[in-house]
Enzyme design. Structure first.
Site, short mmCIF file in Angstrom:
data_model
loop_
_atom_site.label_atom_id
_atom_site.label_comp_id
_atom_site.label_asym_id
_atom_site.label_seq_id
_atom_site.Cartn_x
_atom_site.Cartn_y
_atom_site.Cartn_z
N GLY A 72 39.02 -22.23 -16.28
CA GLY A 72 40.22 -21.65 -16.87
C GLY A 72 40.65 -22.45 -18.08
O GLY A 72 40.25 -23.60 -18.26
N TYR A 94 48.65 -16.72 -20.77
CA TYR A 94 48.25 -17.56 -19.62
C TYR A 94 48.91 -17.05 -18.34
O TYR A 94 48.23 -16.72 -17.37
CB TYR A 94 48.64 -19.02 -19.88
CG TYR A 94 48.23 -19.92 -18.74
CD1 TYR A 94 46.91 -20.36 -18.64
CD2 TYR A 94 49.13 -20.32 -17.77
CE1 TYR A 94 46.51 -21.17 -17.58
CE2 TYR A 94 48.75 -21.12 -16.71
CZ TYR A 94 47.44 -21.56 -16.63
OH TYR A 94 47.05 -22.35 -15.58
P1 NAD Z 1 40.00 -28.48 -16.52
O1 NAD Z 1 40.18 -28.24 -17.97
O2 NAD Z 1 39.90 -29.90 -16.05
O3 NAD Z 1 38.73 -27.69 -15.99
C1 NAD Z 1 38.51 -26.35 -16.36
C2 NAD Z 1 37.02 -26.12 -16.49
O4 NAD Z 1 36.85 -24.77 -16.93
C3 NAD Z 1 36.33 -27.05 -17.51
O5 NAD Z 1 35.22 -27.69 -16.93
C4 NAD Z 1 35.92 -26.10 -18.61
O6 NAD Z 1 34.72 -26.48 -19.27
C5 NAD Z 1 35.78 -24.79 -17.84
N1 NAD Z 1 35.85 -23.68 -18.79
C6 NAD Z 1 36.82 -23.43 -19.69
N2 NAD Z 1 36.47 -22.42 -20.49
C7 NAD Z 1 35.25 -22.02 -20.10
C8 NAD Z 1 34.34 -21.03 -20.55
N3 NAD Z 1 34.61 -20.26 -21.62
N4 NAD Z 1 33.17 -20.89 -19.91
C9 NAD Z 1 32.86 -21.67 -18.85
N5 NAD Z 1 33.67 -22.64 -18.38
C10 NAD Z 1 34.85 -22.81 -18.99
O7 NAD Z 1 41.20 -27.71 -15.82
P2 NAD Z 1 41.88 -27.78 -14.37
O8 NAD Z 1 43.26 -28.25 -14.59
O9 NAD Z 1 41.02 -28.42 -13.35
O10 NAD Z 1 42.01 -26.22 -14.10
C11 NAD Z 1 41.34 -25.54 -13.05
C12 NAD Z 1 42.05 -24.21 -12.85
O11 NAD Z 1 43.38 -24.45 -12.38
C13 NAD Z 1 42.21 -23.38 -14.12
O12 NAD Z 1 41.98 -22.02 -13.81
C14 NAD Z 1 43.66 -23.59 -14.52
O13 NAD Z 1 44.20 -22.50 -15.22
C15 NAD Z 1 44.31 -23.73 -13.16
N6 NAD Z 1 45.59 -24.46 -13.16
C16 NAD Z 1 45.68 -25.74 -13.63
C17 NAD Z 1 46.89 -26.41 -13.58
C18 NAD Z 1 47.04 -27.83 -14.03
O14 NAD Z 1 48.19 -28.30 -14.15
N7 NAD Z 1 45.99 -28.57 -14.31
C19 NAD Z 1 48.01 -25.76 -13.06
C20 NAD Z 1 47.89 -24.46 -12.59
C21 NAD Z 1 46.67 -23.81 -12.63
#
Ligand code: NAD
Length: 287
Positions: free
Chosen positions: A71, A158
């Site tokens: 994401g 988002y």
């Molecule tokens: P992160 O950025 O550490 O990891 C996200 C991963 O998604 C990365 O490895 C990235 O390379 C991959 N990704 C992004 N775009 C891509 C693409 N086009 N093709 C293939 N892979 C792709 O983020 P995270 O915080 O671990 O987020 C994980 C999930 O949790 C996401 O869906 C995010 O929206 C959601 N989320 C995160 C938070 C937060 O505070 N971190 C809060 C709520 C929801």
């Protein structure tokens, strides 16, 4: 031991989930745009079909579960709105639809998709954004998000993508194709978790203030590994009775903003629809 597909497995909560699953002895097929078993760009239709096919080939057509963690966050770059829409919504829905037969083949599979507490804590997300996603029109969703101004568009895209994803998931979860095929479809809705995604927003002066002042009753930020523990639990037999749930793990932010919004039982105007659903219900045969 099972076979699991994990998107976004190269970083943050996806990587923490992969580490926990592998430590338990499961086989994990990771999907990401780098450092993954299946390297694919989920922001394009071609990338998504390559990702789906790559996992199916490696899994031999049988998956015990899937975690959809790839994401993009609501960074303040209007140029990224399109990517947010593609990865966060279509990057989950299209992969799950492609993997459904492999999940059904396992007999009892568990899926966890990453939603977000932005679904309930970002105010005034236009309904048109959500409806456009659910209608499969990412460009229309993008346009609807842009109507609130270039500055707000990424946050709207988002939150809208995560609302639409949660709705798609809850609608699908209870149908013959999913619940009826023994597949538990659930979502996790994290709050602010200290991953590279959040760090990027903290490093950007345009977004840092909003993140730092966002109410978290527990205090601080969540840890990726703690969220991964929830995901692994939701993949386990202990979660067999969980179906169509969106589990908030957010330090209390959702409760802080809307304690009294729960439960949202049908009001007078929706009683008829509720009764129709009640009468239409037929249990699926148990596998
Ligand atoms: P992160 O950025 O550490 O990891 C996200 C991963 O998604 C990365 O490895 C990235 O390379 C991959 N990704 C992004 N775009 C891509 C693409 N086009 N093709 C293939 N892979 C792709 O983020 P995270 O915080 O671990 O987020 C994980 C999930 O949790 C996401 O869906 C995010 O929206 C959601 N989320 C995160 C938070 C937060 O505070 N971190 C809060 C709520 C929801």
């Amino acid at each position: 031991m099972g076979t699991y597909a994990v998107t976004g497995g190269a970083s943050g909560m996806g990587a923490a989930t992969v580490a926990r699953l592998r430590a338990e002895g499961h086989a994990v097929i990771t999907v990401d745009q780098r450092d993954a078993d299946v390297v694919a760009d989920l922001s394009t239709a071609e990338g998504r079909s390559a990702a789906a096919a790559g996992v199916l080939e490696r899994s031999g057509g049988r998956l015990d579960g899937a975690v959809l963690a790839a994401g993009l966050g609501p960074t303040n770059d209007p140029g990224r709105v399109h990517l947010i829409a593609e990865v966060n919504y279509f990057g989950v829905v299209e992969l799950l639809e492609a993997w459904r037969p492999a999940l059904a083949a396992a007999g009892k599979a568990h899926v966890v998709a990453f939603s977000s507490n932005s679904t309930t804590t970002v105010p005034a997300v236009p309904g048109a954004v959500v409806r456009s996603f659910l209608a499969g029109d990412g460009r229309a969703a993008e346009r609807a998000a842009a109507r609130l101004g270039a500055k707000n568009a990424p946050a709207m895209a988002y939150a809208g993508s995560k609302i639409a994803l949660s709705r798609w998931l809850r609608r699908a979860a209870v149908t013959a194709d999913w619940a009826g095929a023994g597949i538990r479809l659930n979502a996790i809705a994290p709050g602010a978790i200290l991953t590279p995604l959040l760090r990027k927003q903290l490093d950007d002066p345009a977004t840092a203030g909003a993140i730092e002042s966002f109410p978290v009753p527990i205090g601080g930020f969540g840890e990726p590994d703690a969220l991964a523990a929830w995901v692994v639990f939701m993949l386990s037999p202990a979660a067999d009775f969980l179906c169509g749930s969106v589990v908030f793990v957010d330090g209390g932010t959702d409760a802080y903003f809307r304690a009294d919004d729960w439960p949202a039982a049908p009001g007078l105007l929706r009683v008829r629809a509720y009764l129709r659903r009640m009468r239409a219900f037929r249990p699926f045969p148990r596998p």
